[in-house]
Design a protein around this motif. Structure first.
Motif, PDB file in Angstrom:
ATOM      1  N   SER A  11       7.212   1.429  -7.555  1.00 58.74           N
ATOM      2  CA  SER A  11       8.149   2.879  -7.878  1.00 58.74           C
ATOM      3  C   SER A  11       7.497   3.573  -8.866  1.00 58.74           C
ATOM      4  CB  SER A  11       9.498   2.333  -8.549  1.00 58.74           C
ATOM      5  OG  SER A  11       9.010   1.537  -9.701  1.00 58.74           O
ATOM      6  N   ASN A  12       6.560   3.243  -9.740  1.00 60.27           N
ATOM      7  CA  ASN A  12       5.973   4.043 -10.683  1.00 60.27           C
ATOM      8  C   ASN A  12       4.794   4.799  -9.555  1.00 60.27           C
ATOM      9  OD1 ASN A  12       7.419   3.420 -12.366  1.00 60.27           O
ATOM     10  ND2 ASN A  12       6.222   1.693 -13.061  1.00 60.27           N
ATOM     11  N   ARG A  13       4.949   6.193  -9.473  1.00 59.61           N
ATOM     12  CA  ARG A  13       4.034   6.855  -8.807  1.00 59.61           C
ATOM     13  C   ARG A  13       3.371   8.024  -9.442  1.00 59.61           C
ATOM     14  NH1 ARG A  13       2.756   5.584  -3.589  1.00 59.61           N
ATOM     15  NH2 ARG A  13       4.032   4.174  -2.734  1.00 59.61           N
ATOM     16  N   GLY A  14       2.028   8.075  -9.250  1.00 62.06           N
ATOM     17  CA  GLY A  14       1.181   9.148  -9.939  1.00 62.06           C
ATOM     18  C   GLY A  14       1.106  10.343  -9.131  1.00 62.06           C
ATOM     19  N   GLU A  15       0.116  11.261  -9.276  1.00 57.01           N
ATOM     20  CA  GLU A  15      -0.305  12.318  -8.671  1.00 57.01           C
ATOM     21  C   GLU A  15      -0.676  12.008  -7.203  1.00 57.01           C
ATOM     22  OE1 GLU A  15      -2.776  15.113 -10.900  1.00 57.01           O
ATOM     23  OE2 GLU A  15      -1.277  14.998 -12.654  1.00 57.01           O
ATOM     24  N   GLY A  16      -0.228  12.925  -6.295  1.00 59.14           N
ATOM     25  CA  GLY A  16      -0.707  12.527  -5.176  1.00 59.14           C
ATOM     26  C   GLY A  16      -0.059  11.439  -4.291  1.00 59.14           C
ATOM     27  N   GLY A  17       0.844  10.651  -5.045  1.00 58.33           N
ATOM     28  CA  GLY A  17       1.608   9.706  -4.171  1.00 58.33           C
ATOM     29  C   GLY A  17       0.992   8.286  -4.426  1.00 58.33           C
ATOM     30  N   CYS A  18      -0.283   8.072  -5.165  1.00 54.96           N
ATOM     31  CA  CYS A  18      -0.859   7.158  -5.510  1.00 54.96           C
ATOM     32  C   CYS A  18      -0.189   6.428  -6.643  1.00 54.96           C
ATOM     33  CB  CYS A  18      -2.223   7.372  -6.151  1.00 54.96           C
ATOM     34  SG  CYS A  18      -2.994   5.850  -6.627  1.00 54.96           S
ATOM     35  N   PRO A  19       0.226   4.998  -6.412  1.00 52.81           N
ATOM     36  CA  PRO A  19       0.961   4.702  -7.730  1.00 52.81           C
ATOM     37  C   PRO A  19       0.155   4.273  -8.922  1.00 52.81           C
ATOM     38  CG  PRO A  19       0.353   2.758  -5.891  1.00 52.81           C
ATOM     39  CD  PRO A  19       0.079   4.205  -5.297  1.00 52.81           C
ATOM     40  N   SER A  20       0.943   4.389  -9.947  1.00 50.86           N
ATOM     41  CA  SER A  20       0.266   4.142 -11.303  1.00 50.86           C
ATOM     42  C   SER A  20      -0.077   2.635 -11.417  1.00 50.86           C
ATOM     43  CB  SER A  20       1.021   4.674 -12.258  1.00 50.86           C
ATOM     44  OG  SER A  20       1.969   3.948 -12.502  1.00 50.86           O
ATOM     45  N   GLU A  21       0.796   1.763 -10.848  1.00 51.96           N
ATOM     46  CA  GLU A  21       0.584   0.311 -11.126  1.00 51.96           C
ATOM     47  C   GLU A  21       0.970  -0.363  -9.849  1.00 51.96           C
ATOM     48  OE1 GLU A  21       2.990  -0.391 -14.439  1.00 51.96           O
ATOM     49  OE2 GLU A  21       4.667  -0.596 -13.260  1.00 51.96           O
ATOM     50  N   ILE A  22       0.546  -1.482  -9.651  1.00 48.52           N
ATOM     51  CA  ILE A  22       0.798  -2.308  -8.408  1.00 48.52           C
ATOM     52  C   ILE A  22       1.144  -3.772  -8.891  1.00 48.52           C
ATOM     53  CG2 ILE A  22      -0.528  -0.896  -6.646  1.00 48.52           C
ATOM     54  CD1 ILE A  22      -2.221  -3.571  -6.619  1.00 48.52           C
ATOM     55  N   ARG A  23       2.157  -4.481  -8.067  1.00 47.63           N
ATOM     56  CA  ARG A  23       2.715  -5.750  -8.564  1.00 47.63           C
ATOM     57  C   ARG A  23       1.904  -6.742  -7.608  1.00 47.63           C
ATOM     58  NH1 ARG A  23       7.685  -7.469  -7.227  1.00 47.63           N
ATOM     59  NH2 ARG A  23       7.593  -5.806  -5.546  1.00 47.63           N
ATOM     60  N   VAL A  24       1.041  -7.744  -8.112  1.00 42.99           N
ATOM     61  CA  VAL A  24       0.061  -8.444  -7.093  1.00 42.99           C
ATOM     62  C   VAL A  24       0.825  -9.851  -7.371  1.00 42.99           C
ATOM     63  CG1 VAL A  24      -1.709  -6.996  -6.979  1.00 42.99           C
ATOM     64  CG2 VAL A  24      -1.623  -8.572  -9.112  1.00 42.99           C
ATOM     65  N   PHE A  25       0.705 -10.637  -6.463  1.00 46.86           N
ATOM     66  CA  PHE A  25       0.733 -11.898  -6.074  1.00 46.86           C
ATOM     67  C   PHE A  25      -0.375 -12.887  -6.524  1.00 46.86           C
ATOM     68  CE2 PHE A  25       1.513 -16.060  -4.241  1.00 46.86           C
ATOM     69  CZ  PHE A  25       2.943 -16.418  -4.597  1.00 46.86           C
ATOM     70  N   THR A  26      -0.854 -13.478  -7.280  1.00 46.13           N
ATOM     71  CA  THR A  26      -1.963 -14.192  -7.702  1.00 46.13           C
ATOM     72  C   THR A  26      -1.854 -15.523  -7.505  1.00 46.13           C
ATOM     73  OG1 THR A  26      -1.635 -14.512 -10.128  1.00 46.13           O
ATOM     74  CG2 THR A  26      -2.195 -12.235  -9.537  1.00 46.13           C
ATOM     75  N   PHE A  27      -3.043 -16.228  -6.893  1.00 43.52           N
ATOM     76  CA  PHE A  27      -3.430 -17.485  -6.760  1.00 43.52           C
ATOM     77  C   PHE A  27      -4.949 -17.670  -6.670  1.00 43.52           C
ATOM     78  CE2 PHE A  27      -4.844 -17.013  -2.457  1.00 43.52           C
ATOM     79  CZ  PHE A  27      -4.336 -15.574  -1.932  1.00 43.52           C
ATOM     80  N   THR A  28      -5.025 -18.991  -6.686  1.00 40.15           N
ATOM     81  CA  THR A  28      -6.405 -19.451  -7.091  1.00 40.15           C
ATOM     82  C   THR A  28      -6.976 -20.517  -5.836  1.00 40.15           C
ATOM     83  OG1 THR A  28      -6.137 -19.202  -9.316  1.00 40.15           O
ATOM     84  CG2 THR A  28      -8.012 -20.650  -8.418  1.00 40.15           C
ATOM     85  N   ILE A  29      -7.919 -20.197  -5.255  1.00 40.79           N
ATOM     86  CA  ILE A  29      -8.426 -21.127  -4.211  1.00 40.79           C
ATOM     87  C   ILE A  29      -9.808 -21.405  -4.854  1.00 40.79           C
ATOM     88  CG2 ILE A  29      -9.203 -21.395  -1.866  1.00 40.79           C
ATOM     89  CD1 ILE A  29      -6.616 -19.939  -0.976  1.00 40.79           C
ATOM     90  N   MET A  30     -10.245 -22.779  -4.639  1.00 40.86           N
ATOM     91  CA  MET A  30     -11.518 -23.151  -5.093  1.00 40.86           C
ATOM     92  C   MET A  30     -12.258 -22.477  -6.418  1.00 40.86           C
ATOM     93  SD  MET A  30     -12.373 -25.636  -2.761  1.00 40.86           S
ATOM     94  CE  MET A  30     -14.131 -25.572  -2.251  1.00 40.86           C
ATOM     95  N   GLY A  31     -11.401 -22.307  -7.205  1.00 40.09           N
ATOM     96  CA  GLY A  31     -11.945 -21.511  -8.613  1.00 40.09           C
ATOM     97  C   GLY A  31     -11.970 -20.107  -8.417  1.00 40.09           C
ATOM     98  N   VAL A  32     -11.603 -19.619  -7.200  1.00 40.89           N
ATOM     99  CA  VAL A  32     -11.652 -17.977  -7.047  1.00 40.89           C
ATOM    100  C   VAL A  32     -10.252 -17.368  -7.218  1.00 40.89           C
ATOM    101  CG1 VAL A  32     -12.279 -16.011  -5.357  1.00 40.89           C
ATOM    102  CG2 VAL A  32     -13.556 -18.244  -5.452  1.00 40.89           C
ATOM    103  N   ARG A  33     -10.052 -16.439  -8.093  1.00 42.99           N
ATOM    104  CA  ARG A  33      -8.704 -15.847  -8.254  1.00 42.99           C
ATOM    105  C   ARG A  33      -8.497 -14.551  -7.539  1.00 42.99           C
ATOM    106  NH1 ARG A  33      -7.205 -13.767 -13.467  1.00 42.99           N
ATOM    107  NH2 ARG A  33      -5.030 -13.983 -12.754  1.00 42.99           N
ATOM    108  N   ILE A  34      -7.210 -14.680  -6.788  1.00 44.93           N
ATOM    109  CA  ILE A  34      -7.217 -13.744  -5.606  1.00 44.93           C
ATOM    110  C   ILE A  34      -5.622 -13.076  -5.887  1.00 44.93           C
ATOM    111  CG2 ILE A  34      -6.809 -13.362  -3.275  1.00 44.93           C
ATOM    112  CD1 ILE A  34      -9.470 -14.130  -3.908  1.00 44.93           C
ATOM    113  N   GLY A  35      -5.661 -11.525  -5.641  1.00 44.09           N
ATOM    114  CA  GLY A  35      -4.477 -11.009  -5.917  1.00 44.09           C
ATOM    115  C   GLY A  35      -4.016 -10.271  -4.861  1.00 44.09           C
TER     116      GLY A  35
END
Lengths: 132, 174
Positions: A3-27
């Motif tokens: 919902s939080n959007r900055g100038e030009g329609g770019c969001p100011s933040e994103i929600r990311v679902f995070t998880f780890t595979i073989m020690g690599v953190r992914i969002g």
């Protein structure tokens, strides 16, 4: 949608679902994830199912999953199922904290890997499943 | 034999001559163009980068792997909030992998608009050398590596291979 959007329609933040595979953190952008479910529940859905390393190679050997879960992914070609490991968190990431991948890496990586966030827990790699 | 000549005492003449010689040497020193180099080791051999290319020398911090990256890129590091790539230059040059050691460092370097960390076994020296000391690379260097070499020089009785970071980064980013 974020919902939080900055100038030009770019969001100011994103929600990311995070998880780890073989020690690599992914969002993954949470907007691309419709649900998280157990493997058994996913098996009965009759949807195409892929393991995460089929999209993004992890290491050189077989990838072991310690605590697999399945994401119901909203893609351009409908929904699909994606097996991941170790779901960690649903985190809010400020767009200002997102950095593009260093140029030495960016050119050779699969396009779905689009950015990274440096934090106290290490580096979170951001994946856009729509860029597959 | 007398101690004086027509121009004055011999000792004064000698001291004056020594003084002139020193001044001349100083002039030569000032005129000699120098360049800073960072000498490091890879598998026992010494290499160097031009000092102006090296922004920081970092300790061996945690390297986070990036899936799908090239074999010679072990991953990225978090350098005070900035994400930097790290290159295993041994693999890039076709050498054996660096041996894990407490002396290991990451040289954060920049050239051709590209910045990256580079794994080295140890930092040996940072010093100024005369530009004239840098000689063309020997023909004995493997062809693939020779293209990445800016020259060679001697230091502490050792041959030091001066790597051209501009060419290395250009090849990496291509």
């Amino acid at each position: 949608m974020n919902s939080n959007r900055g100038e030009g329609g770019c969001p100011s933040e994103i929600r990311v679902f995070t998880f780890t595979i073989m020690g690599v953190r992914i969002g993954i952008d949470a907007d691309q994830v419709a649900a998280v479910m157990d493997v058994e529940a996913a098996a009965g859905r009759g949807l195409p199912i892929r393991r995460f390393e089929e999209l993004l190679p992890i290491g050189h050997g077989p990838v072991a999953y310690a605590a697999p879960k399945v994401l119901l992914v909203r893609g351009t070609e409908g929904t699909s199922l994606l097996v991941i490991d170790h779901p960690d968190d649903l985190a809010v990431v400020s767009v200002k904290a997102i950095q593009p991948l260093p140029p030495v890496i960016a050119g050779g990586c699969p396009p779905l890997l689009w950015g990274a966030v440096a934090g106290p827990d290490g580096v979170l790699l951001l994946v856009d499943l729509l860029r597959v | 034999m007398g101690n004086e000549s027509g121009g004055g005492r011999k000792s004064d003449l000698i001291l004056e001559e020594i003084s002139k010689r020193k001044e001349k040497e100083q002039v030569v020193d000032v005129e000699e163009e120098k360049v800073k180099v960072v000498i490091f080791s890879l598998r026992g051999d010494w290499y160097a980068f031009y000092g102006e290319r090296v922004k920081e020398i970092l300790p061996l911090v945690t390297i986070y792997p990036v899936p799908g990256a090239a074999d010679y890129i072990p991953g990225v590091i978090n350098n005070r909030g900035e994400i930097e790539s790290v290159i295993n230059i041994n693999r890039f040059l076709g050498l054996a992998d660096p041996a894990p050691a407490a002396t290991g460092r990451i040289a954060l370097a920049e050239a051709e608009g590209v910045r990256s960390g580079i794994l080295v076994d140890s930092i040996e020296e940072v010093l100024d050398i005369p530009v004239s000391a840098v000689k063309p690379p020997l023909d004995t260097i493997a062809k693939g590596v020779k293209e990445l070499v800016a020259g060679q020089f001697h230091y502490a009785d050792r041959q030091v291979t001066l790597l051209d970071l501009g060419r290395i980064f250009s090849r990496l980013a291509a």
